[in-house]
Write a protein that holds these residues in place. Sequence first.
Motif: not given
Ligand SMILES: Cc1cc2nc3c(=O)[nH]c(=O)nc-3n(C[C@H](O)[C@H](O)[C@H](O)COP(=O)(O)OP(=O)(O)OC[C@H]3O[C@@H](n4cnc5c(N)ncnc54)[C@H](O)[C@@H]3O)c2cc1C
Lengths: 285, 161
Positions: A29-31, A33-38, A111-113, A124-126
Amino acid sequence: MKPAAFAYLAPTTLGEALAMLDGVQDDGKVLAGGQSLVPAMNFRLARPATLVDLNGLSELDHVSGDSDRGVVIGALVRHAAFHAPPFEGPLAELLAKVVRDIAHYPIRQRGTFGGSLAHADPASEWCLVAATLGATMHLASVAGTRTVAAADFFRGTFTTALAPNEILVRVDLPPLPAGWRTGFYEFSRRKGDFALAMALATLQIDGGAIRAVRLGVGGVSDRPRRLETVEAFLAGKPPTPATFAEAAELARGAVAVTADIHASEAYRSDLLGTVVRRALAEAAA
Amino acid sequence: MPDKIAITLDVNGKSYDVNVEPRRSLADVLREDCGLTGTHLGCEHGVCGACTVLVDGRPVRACLMFGVQAEGKAIRTVEGLADGDVLHPLQKAFWENHGLQCGFCTPGFLMLAVGALEENPAMSEAELRDVLSSNLCRCTGYQNIVKAVRLAADEMRARRA
Ligand SMILES: Cc1cc2nc3c(=O)[nH]c(=O)nc-3n(C[C@H](O)[C@H](O)[C@H](O)COP(=O)(O)OP(=O)(O)OC[C@H]3O[C@@H](n4cnc5c(N)ncnc54)[C@H](O)[C@@H]3O)c2cc1C
Ligand code: FES
Ligand code: FES
């Protein structure tokens, strides 16, 4: 809880990352921001054998363009980059408004776009922004890059057009030049929680009538939806509370809402009408 | 089991050489490997904010970052706030305004507020409350936390001027 063990790979270029991901295929899996995956790994809902960390790919961490030309957003751009977008105009105002409802300040620093779109949470808003404005996703693999329109990208809850060996590298948002007005309204029980319902509207108003409109809703079914039938109804109408109330009823009829522990079908449908009305009213104000 | 990885972390300006499994969160590395137990863990899934630390100046959830991802970054924890025996203005304001009871959430709130105020020293009341809504406290009812941060913000601005 603690995550299961995994092998950690930290590429520094996109080419390297794609080759690594291709090498591990399904259990990798790709990591981002980790804010959903972790959190999912900590709950052991996800147990990837290998993580390919994208955080070293500074090439994916750029925003370019502007409201007149449209913007190109690298997949690794953090949510927080839109607290004060690096450009001006209606598109910047919209993104700055929407980002405030994504999670909380520290989560937006990581967290990333691209992660939001790839994760495809129905609330998800985005994802709502991408679906409503008609974004174009760029998906890369060792075989090359392909583009997918937002309408084909979101396939359902946590499901997208991405193949296991693909990385979402950039997202193009179309222009939203001066003259467009924007509205966004989200309902959640507590600040920072996922939306129980939200709506996004962009309007052009001319001579007391709506000349052009985009309307989308999120958090109410398995994926964000642009509501073309409601857009067609709104075109040419005066931007009045009566028009928006009628549009809200049409929106309720157009979406089969999902029920969950947070909201029954009837309650969520009611919320859907309210968020549509408020997003439209904000855009018209 | 994947091998441990040798990394060097820069925490509060001090270098720590540690050997960690990739799955070990930054919070656990700080606590278990660096011996810095000021950073607390509540929920371990990003909701409570007890684990908040600064990474390159920005407050992040240390339970949602792996220790191996923090190499080469400047990490700041609650242990780095005071200057010897002199408390940081935020610590002093929490102390004086009853901004804590059990204290479990306090390191997280302090690091959240330090990071946010360093980014924007002139936050409005609404912005401040919005930032502070990121973390959970089960004791205070938040009013005194908001009050302490507001007073500390004034003091920090005055010192800068
Ligand atoms: C307490 C809490 C509240 C939250 N509330 C909200 C909210 O209100 N609204 C909202 O939208 N989000 C919310 N989130 C989630 C947050 O926005 C995450 O940042 C987002 O959902 C995932 O982005 P990430 O960069 O963290 O991805 P990660 O957690 O790193 O990855 C998420 C998934 O996407 C895959 N992935 C990531 N980047 C790529 C890429 N470039 N190409 C292919 N696959 C990829 C990963 O493999 C994984 O399966 C919340 C998180 C927490 C912890
Ligand atoms: S322990 Fe990290 S947010 Fe709760
Ligand atoms: S002081 Fe006890 S949790 Fe905040």
